[in-house]
Design an enzyme around this catalytic site. Structure first.
Site, PDB file in Angstrom:
ATOM      1  N   ASP A  80      46.789   6.343 -34.002  1.00  0.00           N
ATOM      2  CA  ASP A  80      45.499   6.894 -34.408  1.00  0.00           C
ATOM      3  C   ASP A  80      45.064   6.331 -35.753  1.00  0.00           C
ATOM      4  O   ASP A  80      45.864   5.761 -36.498  1.00  0.00           O
ATOM      5  CB  ASP A  80      45.552   8.424 -34.461  1.00  0.00           C
ATOM      6  CG  ASP A  80      46.562   8.953 -35.468  1.00  0.00           C
ATOM      7  OD1 ASP A  80      47.646   8.357 -35.605  1.00  0.00           O
ATOM      8  OD2 ASP A  80      46.261   9.966 -36.136  1.00  0.00           O
ATOM      9  N   GLU A 138      48.807  11.223 -36.262  1.00  0.00           N
ATOM     10  CA  GLU A 138      49.518  11.121 -37.540  1.00  0.00           C
ATOM     11  C   GLU A 138      48.591  11.367 -38.718  1.00  0.00           C
ATOM     12  O   GLU A 138      49.036  11.832 -39.774  1.00  0.00           O
ATOM     13  CB  GLU A 138      50.170   9.733 -37.661  1.00  0.00           C
ATOM     14  CG  GLU A 138      51.170   9.605 -38.806  1.00  0.00           C
ATOM     15  CD  GLU A 138      50.540   9.176 -40.134  1.00  0.00           C
ATOM     16  OE1 GLU A 138      51.233   9.252 -41.173  1.00  0.00           O
ATOM     17  OE2 GLU A 138      49.352   8.765 -40.132  1.00  0.00           O
TER      18      GLU A 138
END
Length: 366
Positions: A80, A138
């Site tokens: 991400d 994350e």
């Protein structure tokens, strides 16, 4: 969410060069919470790799060799990014005479993910067993972290003797990481008409002592296992106010404490309560730091193999999750961490290729 470029719809070809794979990953929008399309592409690209056992958990992909080697290493990276701001699709540019990959996530950390994907596909018989992990969420609060989810629900997938996080380190090795604690301080007052302010108590004004303490704070530098970690303590948000003619009765101040890995999150919280005793204090988010773990023989072997000198990691990374499991872990990946999340995020092509060569040599040589 911006529309994905046409290149994002094509399957990943892991036979391409690592810089081109990196660019393809940048082309696929994967802001936290929107990782599914990229996870689908990664899963499809590895589906034909007979030397890998493939597991999908939500938008996390785990690929493992099962060669019966005496040592297993875990190599992980998050897929991400922070929000896009006109920097997708990726581009190959020349900056100061150097070829770079420009675009959101190029540094944090799609170039590192590309290195891992290429090696996972090509290293059929590495000298150690390898668990490759690409995970989601994350860049947001710890409760959503994909690696943390795996640790809770599938801890056997994280088992290993050593771990490498492909976080950006400019091709150097960064050991451990600072912990991070976010707390919300609340000041209370009494509402009144602003024309008769003396009849009320201004909650926003009551935050002034906390702001003064923060402005005067001098970050400590603390040595942990031979590495010097610089701490940080800062206001990151403030809120309050009722109307333009009302003395506010409630105000909040959000404070972020980046603490050295010589202390636990509980100890960091106690420090904040000592520093701000007159305020209501609520912990909004907390993640433990990680000691370097560089005294482990396998960590020393890794340093020699990639020809790097260890430095401290100031930002928090998921090495802390491996540390909590008793697995020594380091950060190693392409990209200048000071450019992470920047709108001109970019990573030198040569650095991506260097990290691929270094990791390949280590995994082949054992």
């Amino acid at each position: 969410m911006p529309d994905a470029p046409a290149s994002a719809l094509r399957p990943l070809d892991l036979g391409e060069g690592v810089v081109e794979i990196s660019r393809r990953l940048v082309d696929v929008p994967s802001v936290s919470g929107d990782e599914a399309s990229l996870a689908d592409l990664i899963e499809a690209a590895l589906a034909g790799a007979e030397h890998l056992e493939l597991v999908r958990d939500g938008d996390a992909i785990v690929a493992r060799t099962g060669l019966g080697r005496p040592v297993r290493v875990v190599i992980a990276g998050h897929i991400d990014t922070v929000p896009i701001n006109g920097n997708v699709p990726g581009e190959i540019r020349t900056v100061d005479g150097e070829e770079v990959l420009w675009g959101r996530g190029s540094v944090d950390m799609k170039a590192g993910v590309a290195v891992q994907l290429k090696l996972a596909a090509e290293l059929v018989a590495p000298a150690v067993d390898v668990t490759w992990i690409w995970y989601d969420h994350e860049e947001v609060e710890a409760s959503k972290n994909g690696l943390a989810r795996l640790a809770r629900t599938r801890p056997e997938l994280l088992a290993g003797d050593f771990a490498v996080l492909g976080e950006p380190t400019a091709g150097e090795v960064e050991g451990g990481c600072n912990g991070t604690l976010r707390v919300v301080l609340t000041a209370r007052g009494r509402r009144a008409h602003s024309a008769r302010a003396w009849m009320g108590e201004n909650a926003i004004h009551a935050l002034a002592p906390a702001l003064e303490r923060l402005a005067a704070y001098e970050p400590a530098t603390i040595e942990v296992d031979g590495l010097a970690y610089r701490e940080g303590l800062n206001a990151v948000a403030i809120g309050g106010g009722v109307a333009g003619n009302v003395i506010p009765d409630l105000a909040t101040l959000t404070v972020n404490y980046r603490f050295a890995p010589d202390k636990t999150a509980a100890e960091a919280e106690a420090r904040m309560r000592e520093l701000f005793p007159e305020y209501e204090l609520v912990v909004d988010d907390a993640s433990e730091g990680a000691r370097p773990g560089l005294d482990a023989p396998i960590a020393q072997e890794f340093l020699r193999a990639v020809d790097a000198v260890a430095r401290p990691k100031y930002g928090w990374t998921d090495v802390a999750r491996f540390s909590a499991l008793g697995i020594p872990a380091v950060n190693f990946g392409p990209g200048d961490p000071s450019l992470a999340h920047a709108d001109d995020e970019r990573v030198p092509s040569a650095q991506i290729e260097h990290c691929e060569r270094a990791l390949r040599a280590w995994l082949i040589g054992g």
